[in-house]
Structures are given as C-alpha cells and as structure tokens.
Scaffold this motif. Structure first.
Motif, PDB file in Angstrom:
ATOM      1  N   GLN A  56       0.790  -1.149   0.129  1.00 45.72           N
ATOM      2  CA  GLN A  56      -0.233   0.082   0.097  1.00 45.72           C
ATOM      3  C   GLN A  56       0.976   1.150  -0.063  1.00 45.72           C
ATOM      4  O   GLN A  56       0.659   2.209  -0.644  1.00 45.72           O
ATOM      5  CB  GLN A  56      -0.955   0.085   1.213  1.00 45.72           C
ATOM      6  N   LYS A  57       1.665   1.247   0.743  1.00 44.27           N
ATOM      7  CA  LYS A  57       2.779   2.515   0.866  1.00 44.27           C
ATOM      8  C   LYS A  57       3.540   2.536  -0.796  1.00 44.27           C
ATOM      9  O   LYS A  57       3.466   3.725  -0.901  1.00 44.27           O
ATOM     10  CB  LYS A  57       3.951   2.123   1.738  1.00 44.27           C
TER      11      LYS A  57
ATOM     12  N   ARG B  89       0.548  12.750  -5.411  1.00 41.49           N
ATOM     13  CA  ARG B  89      -0.211  13.849  -4.534  1.00 41.49           C
ATOM     14  C   ARG B  89      -1.302  14.201  -5.267  1.00 41.49           C
ATOM     15  O   ARG B  89      -1.112  14.469  -6.726  1.00 41.49           O
ATOM     16  CB  ARG B  89       0.620  14.910  -4.248  1.00 41.49           C
TER      17      ARG B  89
ATOM     18  N   GLU C 209       1.954   1.519  -3.711  1.00 42.07           N
ATOM     19  CA  GLU C 209       0.940   2.185  -4.347  1.00 42.07           C
ATOM     20  C   GLU C 209       0.612   3.751  -4.269  1.00 42.07           C
ATOM     21  O   GLU C 209       0.377   4.356  -5.089  1.00 42.07           O
ATOM     22  CB  GLU C 209      -0.466   1.144  -4.216  1.00 42.07           C
ATOM     23  N   LYS C 210       0.678   3.971  -2.871  1.00 44.94           N
ATOM     24  CA  LYS C 210       0.423   5.399  -2.562  1.00 44.94           C
ATOM     25  C   LYS C 210       1.468   6.169  -3.275  1.00 44.94           C
ATOM     26  O   LYS C 210       1.314   7.463  -3.642  1.00 44.94           O
ATOM     27  CB  LYS C 210       0.644   5.703  -1.225  1.00 44.94           C
ATOM     28  N   ARG C 211       2.948   5.972  -3.116  1.00 42.54           N
ATOM     29  CA  ARG C 211       3.624   6.659  -3.880  1.00 42.54           C
ATOM     30  C   ARG C 211       3.567   6.715  -5.424  1.00 42.54           C
ATOM     31  O   ARG C 211       4.068   7.713  -6.192  1.00 42.54           O
ATOM     32  CB  ARG C 211       5.220   5.935  -3.718  1.00 42.54           C
TER      33      ARG C 211
ATOM     34  N   LYS D 171       0.663   6.682  -6.841  1.00 44.88           N
ATOM     35  CA  LYS D 171      -0.467   7.738  -7.277  1.00 44.88           C
ATOM     36  C   LYS D 171      -0.330   9.043  -7.257  1.00 44.88           C
ATOM     37  O   LYS D 171      -0.734   9.926  -7.830  1.00 44.88           O
ATOM     38  CB  LYS D 171      -1.676   7.390  -6.434  1.00 44.88           C
TER      39      LYS D 171
END
Length: 76
Positions: free
Chosen positions: A61-62, A70, A64-66, A68
């Motif tokens: 998840q971390k 900001r 994938e967050k990067r 996507k």
C-alpha cells in the motif's frame, strides 16, 4: 526459493526506488508474494502466515501510494 524466504527477503529489503517502473515492479512482486502466501494459508490456517500477509500488504500500500502521487488541488 521457498515462498516464506522470498516474503522475508522482500519484507526486509530496503526500498529506494529511482523510477516509477521500479515501484510498479515492486508492487506487482508484493502482490504475487501475498497471493502465494494466501494459498499456503488456505491449506495450513497458520496465524503467522496471516500476520505476514498483513505486513506485506502495508508495504504494498505504501508503494502504491507513492505511485498515485499527490492529488491536484483545484484552484480558483
């Protein structure tokens, strides 16, 4: 390589992604490992395997967050 060794190596790896491509590859690798551990969990019902999947999911998840980035804010 044994799936548990593979998962442990992935979990302890230092993540310093230079490119988006590196992040994509790592996210896919995490997904594959999680699915393989899940198949093993279905057979053995070991709580340690569930904990391992949870830790790997957090890492995924971390990443994938990067990927996507900001969110853009609407300015008026």
């Amino acid at each position: 390589m044994d799936i548990l060794e593979k998962a442990s190596e992935f979990e302890n790896r230092k993540f310093s992604f230079k490119t988006t491509s590196d992040r994509i590859i790592a996210a896919r690798e995490a997904k594959d490992i999680i699915l393989e551990v899940n198949e093993l969990y279905k057979k053995e019902k070991d709580a340690n395997l569930m904990d391992l999947m949870k830790r790997l999911t957090v890492i995924k998840q971390k990443i994938e967050k990067r990927l996507k980035g900001r969110p853009l804010t609407a300015t008026s």
